[in-house]
Design a protein around this motif. Structure first.
Motif, short mmCIF file in Angstrom:
data_model
loop_
_atom_site.label_atom_id
_atom_site.label_comp_id
_atom_site.label_asym_id
_atom_site.label_seq_id
_atom_site.Cartn_x
_atom_site.Cartn_y
_atom_site.Cartn_z
N ASP A 30 -6.99 -16.94 3.25
CA ASP A 30 -7.25 -15.86 4.18
C ASP A 30 -6.34 -14.69 3.79
O ASP A 30 -5.45 -14.84 2.96
CB ASP A 30 -6.93 -16.32 5.61
CG ASP A 30 -7.63 -15.48 6.67
OD1 ASP A 30 -8.03 -14.34 6.36
OD2 ASP A 30 -7.75 -15.95 7.81
N TYR A 31 -6.56 -13.53 4.40
CA TYR A 31 -5.65 -12.40 4.20
C TYR A 31 -4.51 -12.54 5.19
O TYR A 31 -4.71 -12.64 6.40
CB TYR A 31 -6.37 -11.08 4.44
CG TYR A 31 -5.41 -9.91 4.60
CD1 TYR A 31 -4.81 -9.35 3.49
CD2 TYR A 31 -5.11 -9.41 5.86
CE1 TYR A 31 -3.91 -8.29 3.63
CE2 TYR A 31 -4.21 -8.36 6.01
CZ TYR A 31 -3.61 -7.81 4.89
OH TYR A 31 -2.72 -6.78 5.04
N GLN A 33 -0.92 -10.55 5.97
CA GLN A 33 -0.11 -9.40 5.60
C GLN A 33 1.25 -9.84 5.08
O GLN A 33 1.93 -10.68 5.68
CB GLN A 33 0.08 -8.46 6.80
CG GLN A 33 0.85 -7.20 6.46
CD GLN A 33 0.97 -6.25 7.63
OE1 GLN A 33 0.28 -6.40 8.64
NE2 GLN A 33 1.84 -5.26 7.50
N THR A 36 -0.54 -12.50 1.32
CA THR A 36 -1.66 -12.45 0.36
C THR A 36 -2.34 -11.10 0.44
O THR A 36 -3.53 -11.00 0.74
CB THR A 36 -2.68 -13.57 0.63
OG1 THR A 36 -3.10 -13.49 2.02
CG2 THR A 36 -2.11 -14.94 0.35
N ASN A 37 -1.61 -10.05 0.20
CA ASN A 37 -2.17 -8.70 0.24
C ASN A 37 -3.25 -8.55 -0.82
O ASN A 37 -3.15 -9.13 -1.91
CB ASN A 37 -1.07 -7.66 0.03
CG ASN A 37 -0.02 -7.69 1.13
OD1 ASN A 37 -0.30 -8.13 2.25
ND2 ASN A 37 1.18 -7.25 0.81
N TYR A 38 -4.24 -7.73 -0.52
CA TYR A 38 -5.36 -7.55 -1.43
C TYR A 38 -4.95 -6.93 -2.77
O TYR A 38 -5.62 -7.11 -3.79
CB TYR A 38 -6.45 -6.68 -0.80
CG TYR A 38 -7.13 -7.33 0.39
CD1 TYR A 38 -7.70 -8.60 0.28
CD2 TYR A 38 -7.23 -6.66 1.61
CE1 TYR A 38 -8.34 -9.19 1.36
CE2 TYR A 38 -7.87 -7.25 2.70
CZ TYR A 38 -8.42 -8.52 2.57
OH TYR A 38 -9.04 -9.10 3.63
N ASP A 39 -3.83 -6.19 -2.78
CA ASP A 39 -3.40 -5.54 -4.02
C ASP A 39 -2.60 -6.46 -4.93
O ASP A 39 -2.09 -6.03 -5.97
CB ASP A 39 -2.60 -4.27 -3.71
CG ASP A 39 -1.29 -4.58 -2.96
OD1 ASP A 39 -1.00 -5.76 -2.70
OD2 ASP A 39 -0.56 -3.61 -2.64
N ASN A 45 1.30 -14.54 -3.09
CA ASN A 45 0.80 -14.05 -4.38
C ASN A 45 1.86 -14.18 -5.47
O ASN A 45 1.59 -14.66 -6.58
CB ASN A 45 0.36 -12.59 -4.26
CG ASN A 45 -1.04 -12.43 -3.70
OD1 ASN A 45 -1.92 -13.24 -3.99
ND2 ASN A 45 -1.24 -11.41 -2.89
N HIS A 62 -9.93 -16.22 -4.08
CA HIS A 62 -11.09 -15.94 -3.23
C HIS A 62 -10.58 -15.79 -1.79
O HIS A 62 -9.88 -16.67 -1.29
CB HIS A 62 -12.11 -17.09 -3.29
CG HIS A 62 -12.65 -17.34 -4.66
ND1 HIS A 62 -13.85 -16.82 -5.09
CD2 HIS A 62 -12.16 -18.07 -5.70
CE1 HIS A 62 -14.08 -17.21 -6.33
NE2 HIS A 62 -13.07 -17.97 -6.73
N TYR A 63 -10.95 -14.70 -1.15
CA TYR A 63 -10.54 -14.48 0.24
C TYR A 63 -11.62 -14.98 1.20
O TYR A 63 -12.78 -14.57 1.11
CB TYR A 63 -10.28 -13.00 0.49
CG TYR A 63 -8.98 -12.52 -0.11
CD1 TYR A 63 -7.77 -12.66 0.58
CD2 TYR A 63 -8.95 -11.93 -1.37
CE1 TYR A 63 -6.58 -12.23 0.04
CE2 TYR A 63 -7.76 -11.49 -1.92
CZ TYR A 63 -6.58 -11.65 -1.22
OH TYR A 63 -5.39 -11.22 -1.77
#
Length: 237
Positions: A30-31, A33, A36-39, A45, A62-63
């Motif tokens: 899952d995301y 904050q 596992t930031n998207y960037d 990460n 995979h999110y």
């Protein structure tokens, strides 16, 4: 000409060998904050890429919503997820990667305690009912699933719910962005250990073994302590 052809074949063989030697990993999460930031930034990460570095490993992230991440690793559709509580249906890291505090947020004016839940509606992050809500609130009878701590605190501010239960680190992130944070109080309910988790497959077991070995090496090198310090987290070992 023979020399050039031979060199070319050796070079191609070298490339082919290293391509075959790479290990692919499907990571579902899952995301979260600062985790596992998207960037590509965030504690999880950075931890994953230190344990499974390129080019030896190719990590394909995979999110998914948290419940789907857990479902996919249980079904073997992905190789790993994290962090989560232990279950016999998965392989888990030998050491926990986090020890998380469970907290309850309520409005100061309500003077709510963990023993006064009659006709009270609480909320929790999706997928956390079996980890942070009902296990710590035996007298709670009504729980509402929400997207994240931000949504939970918004509902609390609107008086749509009476309290929100979640992991302290995520709750604090959400509270720190609110102008009305002084209107809430936090009660500590307990704590739980979170482990990196792998599919119950041969590949999953191999990744678990590699994870444990590399985590211990990073700990001995002092790299792990620096990573936890960077994100203001307490290393659980």
């Amino acid at each position: 000409m023979k020399f050039s052809l031979c060199s070319c074949l050796l070079f191609c063989g070298f490339i082919s060998f290293h391509s075959v030697a790479q290990t692919s990993i499907k990571w579902g999460t899952d995301y979260w904050q600062d985790y596992t930031n998207y960037d590509g930034s965030g504690f999880y990460n950075e931890l994953v890429h230190k344990i499974f570095p390129e080019p030896e490993y190719i990590v394909d992230i995979h999110y998914y919503p948290w419940k789907r991440s857990v479902k996919n690793v249980l079904q073997g559709n992905i190789d790993m997820t994290g962090a989560m509580h232990k279950t016999e249906m998965l392989y888990h890291s030998e050491r926990p990667v986090l020890i998380e505090t469970v907290v309850m947020v309520s409005r100061i004016q309500d003077t709510l305690t963990r023993d006064s839940f009659d006709n009270k509606l609480g909320a929790y992050r999706s997928g956390y009912e079996d980890m942070v809500f009902y296990p710590y609130l035996e007298k709670a009878t009504m729980g509402l699933e929400v997207e994240d701590s931000y949504k939970g605190l918004t509902l609390l501010a609107m008086k749509k719910i009476d309290f929100y239960v979640g992991a302290d680190s995520l709750v604090q992130l959400a509270l720190n962005e609110r102008d009305d944070r002084a209107e809430y109080e936090i009660s500590e309910l307990g704590s739980f250990k979170l482990y990196w988790s792998f599919a119950l497959t041969e590949h999953g077991l191999a990744l678990k073994t590699a994870f444990d070995e590399r985590l211990e090496a990073l700990r001995e090198q002092g790299v792990l302590a620096q990573l936890y310090q960077k994100y203001n987290l307490i290393m659980p070992f």
